[in-house]
Design a protein around this motif. Structure first.
Motif, mmCIF file in Angstrom:
data_model
loop_
_atom_site.group_PDB
_atom_site.id
_atom_site.type_symbol
_atom_site.label_atom_id
_atom_site.label_comp_id
_atom_site.label_asym_id
_atom_site.label_seq_id
_atom_site.Cartn_x
_atom_site.Cartn_y
_atom_site.Cartn_z
ATOM 1 N N SER A 108 -16.016 -23.590 2.926
ATOM 2 C CA SER A 108 -16.977 -22.611 2.412
ATOM 3 C C SER A 108 -16.696 -22.334 0.941
ATOM 4 N N ILE A 109 -17.708 -21.778 0.268
ATOM 5 C CA ILE A 109 -17.598 -21.453 -1.151
ATOM 6 C C ILE A 109 -17.991 -19.988 -1.329
ATOM 7 N N LYS A 110 -17.133 -19.237 -2.024
ATOM 8 C CA LYS A 110 -17.396 -17.820 -2.258
ATOM 9 C C LYS A 110 -17.648 -17.590 -3.752
ATOM 10 N N TYR A 111 -18.920 -17.226 -4.056
ATOM 11 C CA TYR A 111 -19.310 -16.929 -5.433
ATOM 12 C C TYR A 111 -19.340 -15.413 -5.639
ATOM 13 N N PRO A 112 -18.946 -14.948 -6.814
ATOM 14 C CA PRO A 112 -19.165 -13.528 -7.107
ATOM 15 C C PRO A 112 -20.648 -13.311 -7.426
ATOM 16 N N ALA A 113 -21.056 -12.066 -7.477
ATOM 17 C CA ALA A 113 -22.441 -11.763 -7.848
ATOM 18 C C ALA A 113 -22.647 -12.100 -9.322
ATOM 19 N N GLY A 114 -23.787 -12.681 -9.618
ATOM 20 C CA GLY A 114 -24.127 -12.991 -10.994
ATOM 21 C C GLY A 114 -25.149 -12.000 -11.522
ATOM 22 N N ILE A 115 -25.750 -12.353 -12.636
ATOM 23 C CA ILE A 115 -26.793 -11.556 -13.268
ATOM 24 C C ILE A 115 -28.120 -12.278 -13.057
ATOM 25 N N VAL A 116 -29.127 -11.555 -12.593
ATOM 26 C CA VAL A 116 -30.453 -12.168 -12.408
ATOM 27 C C VAL A 116 -31.139 -12.226 -13.761
ATOM 28 N N LYS A 117 -31.665 -13.400 -14.069
ATOM 29 C CA LYS A 117 -32.287 -13.649 -15.378
ATOM 30 C C LYS A 117 -33.615 -14.365 -15.177
ATOM 31 N N LEU B 117 -12.900 -21.638 -3.207
ATOM 32 C CA LEU B 117 -13.239 -22.714 -2.283
ATOM 33 C C LEU B 117 -12.252 -22.682 -1.125
ATOM 34 N N LEU B 118 -12.749 -22.393 0.048
ATOM 35 C CA LEU B 118 -11.897 -22.384 1.242
ATOM 36 C C LEU B 118 -11.833 -23.814 1.776
ATOM 37 N N LEU B 119 -10.626 -24.337 1.889
ATOM 38 C CA LEU B 119 -10.426 -25.716 2.322
ATOM 39 C C LEU B 119 -10.114 -25.798 3.805
ATOM 40 N N LYS B 120 -10.521 -26.882 4.381
ATOM 41 C CA LYS B 120 -10.064 -27.269 5.719
ATOM 42 C C LYS B 120 -9.252 -28.530 5.480
ATOM 43 N N ARG B 121 -7.986 -28.502 5.896
ATOM 44 C CA ARG B 121 -7.132 -29.661 5.606
ATOM 45 C C ARG B 121 -6.202 -29.978 6.761
ATOM 46 N N SER B 122 -5.904 -31.254 6.863
ATOM 47 C CA SER B 122 -4.965 -31.702 7.891
ATOM 48 C C SER B 122 -3.544 -31.392 7.429
#
Length: 148
Positions: A80-89, A108-113
């Motif tokens: 999964s990817i976690k973005y902070p809030a941005g500015i709407v333009k 970036l949350l990784l899944k790894r062996s």
């Protein structure tokens, strides 16, 4: 009626030259993309990688133009990817978009062996200079990481 006038032509040519030189000078003032959008990648913990962009003053990055993928990393995927809030333009080219105008950290949350300890993160992004409305071509950077 005489349309062609050598004096007017010389004046117009001179004005055009000044305009072109002014345009070249304005383009020279633009930062290189590596300076406008500095990217640093580091591992936060065993399952998280952070992509940090330091966005220069008067520049911005498009949130929806950011893409992340892994390469040369058997056993590693981005979960999964976690973005902070941005500015709407309201963008003249793309309409209503979300942008980042300062430092932004994307997790970036990784899944790894268990035995995966190396990866290359590919980061695609695009940004613009705000005052003149100049947008850079999409860019891609890679960062090799040794995972702990």
């Amino acid at each position: 009626m005489r349309i062609f006038n050598p004096v007017n032509t010389r004046i117009l040519t001179g004005l055009l030259g000044v305009a072109l030189l002014g345009g070249v000078h304005a383009q020279d003032d633009l930062l290189d993309p590596e300076k406008a959008f500095r990217l640093q990648v580091h591992q936060k913990d065993a399952q998280t990688v952070v992509a940090r962009f330091d966005v220069a003053k008067d520049y911005y990055l498009y949130k929806d133009r950011m893409r992340f993928s892994v390469k040369d990393a058997p056993g590693v995927t981005i979960q999964s990817i976690k973005y902070p809030a941005g500015i709407v333009k309201q963008d003249p080219n793309f309409g209503k978009v979300e942008v980042f105008k300062s430092t932004v950290e994307v997790e970036l949350l990784l899944k790894r062996s268990a035995n995966s300890n190396k990866m290359t993160l590919l980061t695609d992004y695009q940004g613009c200079e705000e005052k003149r409305g100049v947008c850079y071509m999409p860019m891609q950077k890679s960062a090799a990481l040794t995972l702990r």
